[in-house]
Design an enzyme around this catalytic site. Structure first.
Site, mmCIF file in Angstrom:
data_model
loop_
_atom_site.group_PDB
_atom_site.id
_atom_site.type_symbol
_atom_site.label_atom_id
_atom_site.label_comp_id
_atom_site.label_asym_id
_atom_site.label_seq_id
_atom_site.Cartn_x
_atom_site.Cartn_y
_atom_site.Cartn_z
ATOM 1 C CG HIS A 47 38.721 21.668 -4.378
ATOM 2 N ND1 HIS A 47 39.576 20.584 -4.411
ATOM 3 C CD2 HIS A 47 37.472 21.171 -4.535
ATOM 4 C CE1 HIS A 47 38.869 19.480 -4.597
ATOM 5 N NE2 HIS A 47 37.605 19.803 -4.672
ATOM 6 C CB THR A 90 64.630 -6.819 33.167
ATOM 7 O OG1 THR A 90 63.317 -6.399 32.808
ATOM 8 C CG2 THR A 90 64.701 -8.330 33.173
ATOM 9 C CB SER A 98 57.535 40.969 11.605
ATOM 10 O OG SER A 98 58.712 41.174 10.849
ATOM 11 N NE ARG A 111 46.269 42.887 15.360
ATOM 12 C CZ ARG A 111 45.253 43.559 15.928
ATOM 13 N NH1 ARG A 111 45.058 44.838 15.630
ATOM 14 N NH2 ARG A 111 44.461 42.962 16.767
ATOM 15 C CG ASN A 112 52.841 37.264 11.956
ATOM 16 O OD1 ASN A 112 52.352 37.837 10.990
ATOM 17 N ND2 ASN A 112 54.134 37.300 12.226
#
Length: 438
Positions: A139, A91, A262, A269-270
């Site tokens: 947290h 098959t 960007s 500076r991502n």
């Protein structure tokens, strides 16, 4: 890795499987020897080009069957016997499942190697920064001092478990399929089980103990392993996204001159790689959830479930491969800003030492009373902008319990990171990897 899933190479793999199957079937007297020879010659010489794909696609449109268009296109290119005996007694799922497993065996080896290289990067980070102090956060807020080596060792320990999962997955993943219509092998004669073993052995696969056309747990395990691996990459990336924020500034992705963050904010500076890890991880987790749905089959074959694998397995596997590649780049080029880590500890104005103070005071007045006393002093220091050390010196009740020298000793950073360094050593010593170039 993309070539392993490319349409032409996948069909070429299917043709190889058909060729091996025909040779074994001829050995067992199920099909003419000459037919097997013609199919083998077709595997060696038929080119899976645009004309072939177009013809196969037209055949699919005409028959609405996932493999018959390809079979007819092959038949037109084989000898007079080969096309007649192609895929005798098997098959679509026998062909596609077997090719999927052959492909994933190769991918698994690539991933084992890639994860080993990433572990070498993390071993270096953990060892170099075993004693580099930084804020431990819960947290999203500063809690107690830890070391960056401890954080890197946590990543390493988790990734090493994935490494072991991939190794342990091998025997379960490398199982082929030859089942026939409903899994009974009724079409393959009295020696069907021996034929199945010979066929799969030629392809470098194990024989299943029983047909698995409706049991998809092997593939679900693969997808879930990829989900675990990429989620670890996402966790590391998310940590870097947070710690690269200018107000924290403890880690940052390596910067390449000319990189643009960007088109409207030139200063950006991502953490691009870290974000990509999150995107890819979501893709894989989505597909892993889809694969979990495919575990539920009706009867001995269920196209609703099984055919979804044709999309999700290649897509998830390629996404995981890209994630591993990006994670390695990220860790190799990672910038660790040790002075900023120290500055952020100092910015807590001593509040980060409150546990150590409370535990020392607990020996005098009990833990609950000590917690209440330090809580009140810490809240007062927070509101007044005081350093906790000064607030303790100013408190008359504390002065009656701890000397000035005892208070000052509690603010020694070197004694506040607990057993981080020891745990780093334990992780580092537990990892056994080949050399980076092996």
């Amino acid at each position: 890795m993309r070539a392993l899933f490319a349409e032409q190479n996948k069909i070429k793999g299917w043709l190889e499987i058909m060729s091996v199957l025909a040779a074994v079937q001829a050995d067992y007297g199920l099909i003419p020897v000459e037919a097997a020879r013609e199919i083998e010659a077709g595997h060696e010489h038929i080119e899976i080009d645009e004309a072939f794909l177009r013809e196969a696609g037209e055949g699919f449109a005409k028959t609405n069957h996932s493999l018959l268009g390809i079979i007819n296109a092959l038949k037109a290119r084989l000898g007079p016997l080969g096309g007649e005996w192609l895929c005798y007694g098997v098959t679509v799922q026998d062909i596609t499942d077997t090719q999927t497993m052959r492909t994933l065996i190769l991918v698994r080896q690539l991933f084992i190697k890639e994860i080993g290289e990433i572990e070498h990067c993390l071993l270096d980070l953990a060892d170099r920064h075993r004693d580099t102090p930084m804020c431990g956060r819960t947290h999203g807020q500063p809690g107690l001092p830890i070391t960056f080596g401890f954080k890197a060792a946590c990543w390493l320990d988790e990734l090493d478990r994935h490494h072991r999962r991939l190794i342990e997955l091998g025997p379960r993943l490398g199982v082929g399929q030859l089942a026939g219509g409903v899994g009974s092998l009724s079409s393959l004669g009295p020696a069907a089980l021996a034929l199945q073993q010979a066929f799969l052995q030629h392809l470098g696969l194990q024989s299943p103990t029983i047909s698995w056309t409706s049991s998809r747990d092997r593939l679900a395990e693969w997808l879930n392993t990829l989900a675990l691996i990429t989620a670890t990459g996402d966790r590391i990336g998310q940590e870097i996204v947070q710690l690269q924020r200018p107000e924290i500034g403890e880690l940052s992705e390596g910067f390449t001159e000319g990189a643009v963050g960007s088109i409207t904010m030139p200063q950006k500076r991502n953490p691009e790689i870290s974000e990509h890890l999150g995107t890819l991880s979501r893709v894989v987790r989505h597909h892993a959830a889809h694969m979990a749905e495919n575990l539920v089959h009706s009867h001995e074959r269920d196209g609703r479930a099984w055919k979804g694998e044709w999309t999700i397995i290649p897509d998830a596997t390629l996404a995981a491969g890209k994630a591993l590649d990006l994670l390695k780049t990220l860790l190799i080029e990672l910038d660790v800003h040790e002075q900023r880590m120290l500055a952020n500890i100092d910015a807590s104005r001593g509040l980060i030492y409150s546990e150590q103070v409370m535990l020392a005071l607990a020996k005098k007045i009990g833990k609950q009373s000590a917690h209440r006393a330090i809580y009140e002093i810490a809240m007062h220091a927070y509101e007044q902008g005081l350093h906790l050390q000064q607030a303790l010196h100013n408190d008359q009740a504390i002065a009656g319990l701890l000397t000035g020298a005892e208070i000052d000793a509690l603010f020694d950073l070197g004694s506040c990171t607990g057993h981080c360094a020891e745990m780093v050593e334990r992780v580092v010593n537990s990892i056994r990897l080949p050399g980076p170039s092996s």
